[in-house]
Design a protein around this motif. Structure first.
Motif, PDB file in Angstrom:
ATOM      1  N   ARG A 216       2.859  14.756  48.931  1.00 11.26           N
ATOM      2  CA  ARG A 216       2.067  15.555  49.880  1.00 11.26           C
ATOM      3  C   ARG A 216       2.336  15.158  51.329  1.00 11.26           C
ATOM      4  O   ARG A 216       1.910  15.863  52.256  1.00 11.26           O
TER       5      ARG A 216
ATOM      6  N   LEU B 154      -7.257  16.183  54.655  1.00 16.53           N
ATOM      7  CA  LEU B 154      -5.989  16.837  54.947  1.00 16.53           C
ATOM      8  C   LEU B 154      -5.102  16.951  53.715  1.00 16.53           C
ATOM      9  O   LEU B 154      -4.561  18.022  53.417  1.00 16.53           O
ATOM     10  N   LEU B 155      -4.949  15.845  52.982  1.00 17.54           N
ATOM     11  CA  LEU B 155      -3.971  15.803  51.890  1.00 17.54           C
ATOM     12  C   LEU B 155      -4.564  15.965  50.499  1.00 17.54           C
ATOM     13  O   LEU B 155      -3.899  16.436  49.586  1.00 17.54           O
TER      14      LEU B 155
ATOM     15  N   THR C 205       2.461  18.784  52.519  1.00 20.29           N
ATOM     16  CA  THR C 205       2.210  19.860  51.561  1.00 20.29           C
ATOM     17  C   THR C 205       0.734  19.858  51.223  1.00 20.29           C
ATOM     18  O   THR C 205       0.201  18.861  50.732  1.00 20.29           O
ATOM     19  N   THR C 206       0.065  20.939  51.516  1.00 17.30           N
ATOM     20  CA  THR C 206      -1.373  21.007  51.300  1.00 17.30           C
ATOM     21  C   THR C 206      -1.679  21.205  49.818  1.00 17.30           C
ATOM     22  O   THR C 206      -0.792  21.509  49.011  1.00 17.30           O
TER      23      THR C 206
ATOM     24  N   HIS D 192      -7.029  21.363  62.663  1.00 15.56           N
ATOM     25  CA  HIS D 192      -6.900  21.257  61.213  1.00 15.56           C
ATOM     26  C   HIS D 192      -6.399  22.581  60.630  1.00 15.56           C
ATOM     27  O   HIS D 192      -5.562  22.577  59.715  1.00 15.56           O
TER      28      HIS D 192
ATOM     29  N   LEU E 279      -3.252  23.392  58.043  1.00 15.54           N
ATOM     30  CA  LEU E 279      -3.461  23.995  56.727  1.00 15.54           C
ATOM     31  C   LEU E 279      -2.774  25.342  56.588  1.00 15.54           C
ATOM     32  O   LEU E 279      -2.369  25.724  55.478  1.00 15.54           O
TER      33      LEU E 279
END
Length: 779
Positions: free
Chosen positions: A300, A371-372, A697-698, A735, A739
């Motif tokens: 990620r 976030l991850l 990578t979300t 953010h 995303l």
């Protein structure tokens, strides 16, 4: 004597040895799990911390981990890298040596004469014969001529012991002391047991750790032991300190394997965990599965370029970030999530996490999860609300229940940051109601509720006085600053849920930080109940009104209103001068109420970066504050300096306590090129990307790529930037921008570029701006 660092030392200085003993060059395209070194931070003592870590072998966000231990049972600094005797491979839940372990047990192979207690069975070993990866640990035990291996799942593990000599071969189970029971079932090759061992303030209400061990082959003989008394042939024992031993015939087959599971609910649930997570899978299969989990998690945030050592440091830090908090829930036979609550002693449906200190992790570790790993943080935050409902208080330091450690209402930050970054797994109205309750009441222990809350509401600050008989609360100035930031978080969440009266109340008290800031000297300081300042004032004096630091560190802890702090400090130039002063000041300390040097002081002095104490949390965000004053190039060079000087993928690779992923998360974010200065606000503040390319990578599969062209160890400065192909001159990202996916491209250079990011419109906004008309005016 003041020292001036050259550009070279600012950018490429490092601490400690260059590589761990068992590290070898790993290509960029190999398994990411091989880049992480669990030995990073293990060369520590209570008086000087290089991380205060142990090599935790587990999967991301496990219920427990496994680790070798070199020290006696009751020593919470249980793995010390310089020592060369191993006493066993233990299941552990320890979040910090300052908190201690609980509910642990260990297994150890011995050969020849049977010995059981940890001093007698301790074996010599060499780090050259030790392999340490997040998913796998092995060590050759010279004394017993045996190899021990372990590989994990979330709640279970596979262990494998290989005996080289044809002597009598044993596996010794040690359940430590403070209450345990064991039963051997020879016909099933099985041991079942329970342990309650704990250090410190583990609540009495918490249940035992029930475990089951199933061996791959029959044992020749067995028995139990307590202390130095060995009881051959006995299959059951309960008492303060108990254990068991099994003897195996290894004359032809030298390998003894077993699978282990545990549960905080019951022995039956432990067996359910074993069947669910291991079943009939062998050691190598479990190892492969664990590798896959780590590679998926590390994937990620995939980095390219940089040096081998920098990539190792990145993934070693990333590994630490996601070892905590620990799951405390299990999955029953019907597939339902259930947990035993250490808060009310009852069985509940749902999820719970523990073993984390939010005073540390609210700053960067928890934002990293948003976030991850938002799907994990959704469970963590639901568990926070569950803990509040079951105990009456939001948790601050849990292990497994409330612990009396640190200050502030840090759950407020977790809940707000999650909510405004899209994690909405919890009832926000319940969360705000809990915030109102906790902000207006002192708790049964100082870490929950608010210590000094009546004074905080009446005076606008928590008073401190060194004069006997006068009203005084320990760490009062730090508490005031933390409460004010926490109130900002509460105000935002209250406003989002339509609770305007609560939002107005919290917005007013979010400005209480101004009541402990002395504009005449430009520092926060201790204040008495009568409104006078505590005299004399020394900005480098630790303790008193401050938590593990001094005014040089805590003055910057106004995360939610940096522009307001800048205004009271006298504007841009005064603010920049004060930031610079952190690094140019002498590293001298006054020990204050600590009465002597504590390890955090010693580590700051050793770092030789002025009053910048990166080995502890309060000042870790401070480097990024240059962006708010229009001089982002200083944030860029200082961030690179700290990354290079204070981190390495080695046993001495941290500059202080790592603390449940927080100090590691600083590095992960900083290496990506940005940092969450104000959790609860949706912006990340730009520093200096370490790698040529990083791809986030979300959880939903979108990618956000950070590229740094013309990058290198002497090129920390941003010359220009583009976001999704368009010129970009801001020093912050939202953010949502991350995303939604896309790319930010930085052009790097070796000299400060003062035309990039210095304009007023380029600066990050104040967190308080989100509260609009509710924000009181800073005079």
């Amino acid at each position: 004597m003041k020292k001036t660092a050259t550009l070279f030392t600012l950018l490429v200085g490092t601490i400690g040895s260059s590589l761990a003993d068992n590290a070898q060059s790993v290509p960029e395209n190999s398994q990411l799990v091989l880049l992480a070194n669990p030995l990073m931070g293990t060369d520590s003592t209570g008086s000087f911390s290089h991380g205060n870590e142990y090599p935790a072998i587990g999967v991301p966000f496990p219920m427990n981990t496994w680790a070798p231990y070199t020290e006696p049972q009751r020593d919470s600094f249980f793995y010390q890298y310089p020592h060369h005797k191993i006493r066993g491979i233990r299941q552990t839940h320890q979040p910090s040596p300052w908190i201690g372990d609980y509910a642990m047990f260990s297994l150890m192979p011995v050969s020849g004469q049977l010995v059981v207690n940890d001093e007698a069975r301790a074996s010599d070993f060499s780090h050259k014969n030790e392999i340490t990866q997040p998913s796998y640990y092995s060590v050759y035990l010279d004394t017993w001529k045996a190899k021990a291996e372990v590989t994990p799942t979330e709640r279970c593990a596979r262990l494998r012991f290989t005996f080289d000599a044809p002597d009598d071969s044993y596996v010794v189970l040690d359940q430590f002391d403070k209450g345990a029971s064991v039963q051997i079932i020879p016909g099933e090759n099985k041991i079942i047991g329970a342990v309650r061992y704990h250090c410190g303030q583990v609540p009495d209400i918490y249940s035992s750790n029930y475990f089951v061990i199933v061996f791959d082959r029959p044992f020749a003989t067995n028995g139990v032991w307590s202390g130095n008394e060995i009881k051959p042939g006995v299959t059951q024992l309960a008492g303060d300190a108990v254990g068991a031993f099994l003897k195996f015939d290894t004359s032809t087959e030298k390998v003894v394997g077993c699978k282990v599971a545990s549960s905080f609910i019951s022995p039956e649930q432990a067996m359910q965990n074993l069947q669910h997570e291991i079943g009939d899978a062998d050691f190598d299969t479990i190892h492969q599965r664990a590798d896959a989990q780590w590679n998926q998690a590390f994937g990620r945030a995939r980095v390219e370029g940089g040096s081998d050592e920098q990539r190792r440091t990145f993934y070693s830090c990333f590994y630490r970030c996601i070892m905590f908090p620990h799951k405390f829930y299990e999955v029953d036979a019907s597939g339902k999530q259930v947990y035993f609550s250490p808060y009310d002693g009852k069985l509940h449906d749902g999820v719970l996490y523990t073993d984390s200190g939010f005073w540390d992790t609210f700053r960067a570790a928890q934002p990293l999860y948003n976030l991850l790993f938002p799907e994990v943080n959704a469970e963590i935050l639901q568990g926070v609300v569950n803990a509040s409902e079951q105990s009456g208080w939001l948790p601050a330091w849990a292990s497994p229940g409330h612990r009396a450690c640190m200050v502030g209402n840090n759950s407020f930050s977790l809940l707000a940051d999650g909510w405004f970054k899209g994690v909405r797994s919890f009832d926000a109205n319940k969360a705000v109601a809990a915030m109102v309750h906790d902000s207006q009441n002192s708790g049964p222990i100082p870490s929950i509720g608010r210590d000094g809350e009546k004074f905080y509401h009446r005076l606008g600050y928590v008073p401190y006085s060194p004069v006997k008989g006068e009203t005084s609360f320990s760490e009062a100035t730090a508490k005031t600053l933390e409460y004010a930031y926490d109130d900002f978080c509460a105000a935002k969440l209250a406003l989002a849920t339509g609770r305007k009266a609560d939002a107005e109340m919290f917005a007013r008290s979010a400005m209480n930080w101004t009541n402990v800031f002395d504009a005449k000297i430009g520092f926060v300081r201790e204040r008495k109940e009568d409104g006078s300042w505590v005299e004399p004032f020394y900005p480098n004096q630790w303790g008193g009104g401050f938590t593990e630091g001094c005014s040089w560190h805590w003055t910057w802890c106004v995360f939610h209103d940096i522009p307001g702090l800048m205004k009271l400090m006298g504007g841009d130039d005064a603010f920049i001068a004060k930031l610079d002063g952190v690094f140019t000041a002498s590293s001298d300390v006054r020990t204050g109420t600590y009465g002597g040097m504590i390890h955090e002081m010693t580590e700051m002095v050793a770092a030789d970066m002025g009053q910048y104490a990166h080995g502890n949390q309060p000042i870790q965000h401070m480097i990024y504050l240059y962006d708010y004053a229009g001089q982002p190039w200083k944030a860029q060079s200082r961030a690179r300096w700290a990354m290079g000087k204070l981190y390495a993928p080695t046993p001495d690779g941290y500059c202080g306590d790592e603390d449940n992923g927080q100090t590691s998360a600083w590095y992960v974010f900083s290496a990506l090129g940005f940092y969450p200065v104000c959790p609860g606000d949706e912006h990340y503040i730009i520093g200096s990307p370490l790698f040529d390319k990083a791809t986030i990578t979300t959880a939903k599969g979108k990618t956000f790529t950070i590229t740094a062209e013309n990058n290198g160890p002497l090129k920390p400065y941003i010359r220009a930037a583009k976001l999704n192909g368009e010129a970009f001159n801001k020093t912050f990202l939202s953010h949502a921008e991350l995303l939604n996916g896309g790319e930010i491209n930085f052009q790097m250079t070796s000299a400060p570029e003062k035309n990039w990011g210095g304009a007023p419109e380029s600066r990050p906004p104040s967190g308080m701006s989100a509260l609009g008309e509710l924000v009181p005016t800073v005079k």
